[in-house]
Design a protein around this motif. Sequence first.
Motif, short mmCIF file in Angstrom:
data_model
loop_
_atom_site.label_atom_id
_atom_site.label_comp_id
_atom_site.label_asym_id
_atom_site.label_seq_id
_atom_site.Cartn_x
_atom_site.Cartn_y
_atom_site.Cartn_z
N PHE A 118 -51.30 9.31 11.29
CA PHE A 118 -51.11 8.61 10.04
C PHE A 118 -51.18 9.59 8.88
O PHE A 118 -51.91 10.34 8.93
N TYR A 119 -50.41 9.25 8.09
CA TYR A 119 -50.42 9.84 6.68
C TYR A 119 -50.43 8.87 5.65
O TYR A 119 -49.84 7.77 5.54
N CYS A 120 -51.26 9.19 4.52
CA CYS A 120 -51.59 8.00 3.55
C CYS A 120 -51.60 8.76 2.13
O CYS A 120 -51.87 10.00 2.12
N ARG A 121 -51.25 7.92 1.21
CA ARG A 121 -51.50 8.41 -0.15
C ARG A 121 -51.68 7.25 -1.11
O ARG A 121 -51.11 6.01 -0.93
N TRP A 130 -39.20 1.57 11.02
CA TRP A 130 -37.85 2.16 11.14
C TRP A 130 -37.90 3.24 12.43
O TRP A 130 -38.74 3.45 13.02
N ILE A 131 -36.59 3.60 12.91
CA ILE A 131 -36.54 4.21 14.26
C ILE A 131 -35.76 5.61 13.50
O ILE A 131 -34.66 5.48 12.97
N MET A 191 -45.61 1.63 6.64
CA MET A 191 -44.49 1.54 7.61
C MET A 191 -44.49 2.59 8.76
O MET A 191 -45.10 3.52 8.64
N ALA A 192 -44.00 2.00 9.73
CA ALA A 192 -44.09 2.78 11.01
C ALA A 192 -42.64 3.62 11.11
O ALA A 192 -41.63 2.93 10.94
N TYR A 247 -46.87 5.76 9.19
CA TYR A 247 -47.55 5.51 10.69
C TYR A 247 -46.61 6.08 11.69
O TYR A 247 -45.47 5.42 11.97
N VAL A 248 -46.65 7.56 11.99
CA VAL A 248 -45.62 8.00 12.78
C VAL A 248 -45.81 7.98 14.20
O VAL A 248 -47.02 8.45 14.84
#
Length: 345
Positions: free
Chosen positions: A25-28, A97-98, A75-76, A38-39
Amino acid sequence: MNRLEELLLSQGYDKVPSNLPEFIFYCRREAQGFNVLYVIDYRQDLYISGDQYDHIKKKMIDFFQARGEHEIHVMALVLCADTEKARQLCEKDRFCWIIDTQAYRLMIHETQTADFYGWKNLLEEYLLVLAKEGGETPVFDETARKKTINLQELSWTNIVLVSVNVIVFLICTFTGDMLYNKGALSVTELWRGGQVYRLFTSMFLHWNVQHLFSNMIVLYYVGALVERELGSIPYTVLYLLSGLAGNVFSIGYEFLSGIYGSSAGASGAIFGVEGALLFLVMIRREKLESMPVGRVAFAVAFSLYCGFTSAGVDNAAHVGGVLMGFITAAVIAVCKRMKILSDYR
């Protein structure tokens, strides 16, 4: 994966430690809330069901809410060479998204949001660089993109409202004054005849082609933006309340001035949509950065000014509509923040 992490960190996102290396997870923090990317590294020998995917995403939201964050946008990003497998994983999630790791393409399907705070362009540029370094030509999913443009970006409720206005006008052209006599706003018929329904029917009547065209061209373009931001049902409520408020203001002005007449048109509702847009660009500047607040405020003020300087225009309805639209959009935003309304459209 490391290159994607470099991109995320370069955009000011912080990495959240995780015990699961496949889920990062990366947040800002943004002006409008807290953004989370969310990767999911689905390239590994990994299998998770749709329910497990939803559970992990919910736990992640709970994690941030427990730390005092209330407005969370997620967003995943699913990294996978088997795009059909990835599609089944997140087909019910609009914010997913893929990234095809073999063809270097970003896949956004018709059921998914067209952009997420500018990340569509950033990811496509990132994939373009990767493809060039790998000696391959990136293949962006043009079919999915075209579907997104044709379906995702169309605001169906707004199109229905425009269509209803046009159809009613066409009926009027073949029936003469019948619908105008029965549905136009008239203080006399409203109070003496008890025909309260005129407060609503008058919103869908227009006196001539010019009247219809000027209203519908604004509704088509501005209404589409507002519906995509608020959602179909809240947008419909906003439209009707704004039209109703415009008619109430119009009646009040007639009582104060002592000048009574018959009025019709969607102007009150449309000014309400413009008022809602003004509120939205004020609170979502980064998401709607192509529409500066000053420019939208000027457009609304100029529209009101044109009404006041033109003859035969119901300016009271314009004022009532824009005020109600602004207030209703604010109420909807508060309800979404408090989770009374869903963030999903």
